[in-house]
Motif scaffolding. Sequence first.
Motif, mmCIF file in Angstrom:
data_model
loop_
_atom_site.group_PDB
_atom_site.id
_atom_site.type_symbol
_atom_site.label_atom_id
_atom_site.label_comp_id
_atom_site.label_asym_id
_atom_site.label_seq_id
_atom_site.Cartn_x
_atom_site.Cartn_y
_atom_site.Cartn_z
ATOM 1 N N PHE A 195 25.832 27.488 -40.342
ATOM 2 C CA PHE A 195 24.972 27.453 -41.515
ATOM 3 C C PHE A 195 25.161 28.726 -42.340
ATOM 4 N N ASP A 196 25.586 28.536 -43.583
ATOM 5 C CA ASP A 196 25.725 29.645 -44.535
ATOM 6 C C ASP A 196 26.617 30.765 -44.026
ATOM 7 N N SER A 197 27.543 30.451 -43.125
ATOM 8 C CA SER A 197 28.479 31.436 -42.562
ATOM 9 C C SER A 197 27.778 32.635 -41.946
ATOM 10 N N ARG A 198 26.539 32.439 -41.507
ATOM 11 C CA ARG A 198 25.793 33.547 -40.910
ATOM 12 C C ARG A 198 25.099 33.169 -39.598
ATOM 13 N N MET A 199 25.051 31.880 -39.300
ATOM 14 C CA MET A 199 24.366 31.445 -38.088
ATOM 15 C C MET A 199 25.094 30.235 -37.512
ATOM 16 N N VAL A 200 25.302 30.261 -36.198
ATOM 17 C CA VAL A 200 25.955 29.152 -35.487
ATOM 18 C C VAL A 200 24.917 28.463 -34.607
ATOM 19 N N ALA A 201 24.905 27.143 -34.656
ATOM 20 C CA ALA A 201 24.074 26.344 -33.762
ATOM 21 C C ALA A 201 25.013 25.653 -32.781
ATOM 22 N N LEU A 202 25.055 26.158 -31.546
ATOM 23 C CA LEU A 202 25.937 25.635 -30.510
ATOM 24 C C LEU A 202 25.213 24.512 -29.781
ATOM 25 N N LEU A 203 25.787 23.305 -29.822
ATOM 26 C CA LEU A 203 25.119 22.128 -29.273
ATOM 27 C C LEU A 203 25.391 22.004 -27.776
ATOM 28 N N LYS A 204 24.330 21.730 -27.015
ATOM 29 C CA LYS A 204 24.430 21.613 -25.565
ATOM 30 C C LYS A 204 24.200 20.162 -25.149
ATOM 31 N N PHE A 205 25.121 19.622 -24.343
ATOM 32 C CA PHE A 205 25.043 18.235 -23.887
ATOM 33 C C PHE A 205 24.941 18.183 -22.367
ATOM 34 N N ASP A 206 24.286 17.137 -21.862
ATOM 35 C CA ASP A 206 24.244 16.952 -20.417
ATOM 36 C C ASP A 206 25.433 16.100 -19.975
ATOM 37 N N ASP A 207 25.491 15.787 -18.687
ATOM 38 C CA ASP A 207 26.637 15.055 -18.150
ATOM 39 C C ASP A 207 26.712 13.625 -18.665
ATOM 40 N N ALA A 208 25.619 13.130 -19.238
ATOM 41 C CA ALA A 208 25.604 11.774 -19.788
ATOM 42 C C ALA A 208 25.836 11.778 -21.299
ATOM 43 N N ASP A 209 26.267 12.913 -21.832
ATOM 44 C CA ASP A 209 26.603 13.053 -23.255
ATOM 45 C C ASP A 209 25.396 12.969 -24.177
ATOM 46 N N ASN A 210 24.223 13.346 -23.659
ATOM 47 C CA ASN A 210 23.030 13.449 -24.485
ATOM 48 C C ASN A 210 22.869 14.875 -24.992
ATOM 49 N N LEU A 211 22.524 15.032 -26.256
ATOM 50 C CA LEU A 211 22.218 16.352 -26.796
ATOM 51 C C LEU A 211 20.879 16.799 -26.230
ATOM 52 N N VAL A 212 20.879 17.933 -25.519
ATOM 53 C CA VAL A 212 19.666 18.369 -24.834
ATOM 54 C C VAL A 212 19.146 19.713 -25.322
#
Length: 251
Positions: A195-212
């Motif tokens: 976002f705006d080259s100043r903040m990263v949102a790193l997405l975390k998934f479980d073993d079933a490919d759900n965003l957690v």
Amino acid sequence: MVRRLRFNGTGSGVNGCPSVHEDLDTGEVIVHGPPLTDPEDIARLRHLGEGEVPVVVPRELLVDWGPKDVTRKAKVIDLDEFDRLFTRFEHTAWRLETRRRYASDEVTETYAQFTRGEPVDWDDQDSEWCANRRAQAALGKRVGRVRIVDDPPTAGQLYLLDNARRNSAVGERIMNLRRVDADRLNLPSEDFWIFDSRMVALLKFDDADNLVGVELITEPAEVVRYSMVRDAAMHHAVPFEEFTAGLAVKE
């Protein structure tokens, strides 16, 4: 065993020396640069062991690219707070998608239609998500993403290639990159938004490919590293229309 090295950055935009790399498994830092060769200077060094080679690097290299405190607690936000980032960013939001499937896609009616071989009428989608994207585009904000695709594509990746028509219609710029090219470029196997080259949102998934969960990263050196990944992906990716046409020709 071969080290898993990550390039952090360089103090030179010309020849890449001196530079800093990081061992992703041990946390060790590798610095390379011009060697210190003057015998009088070497004689003044303390604790220089046999086989060790002193190198000279600018202070800025370590300040800008040296790994920071790895014991610092990660800032994790819930999915509601993550959703709010898409109304609060000021200029740009960009995503890298690297996974072979997303569980959230597979519970939608459009996914069921697609897997049954039925045409999906994306123009008929008027969800809150679409409304938000249209609103941000109307404000002049830019949203885009690069999606990594295997050869052959997975069912989920084929669905997202079709789904790109909806994203494009509401103002996103969707591009695709072959997995083999992503690997050649050493792109990480991470899903993230910038976002705006100043903040990263790193997405975390479980073993079933759900965003957690979502980890927010604001450390400047880390944000720059993810921005470098974005630039490389954007440079080599192609618009989804072109990528889809290439798959059709291949078939």
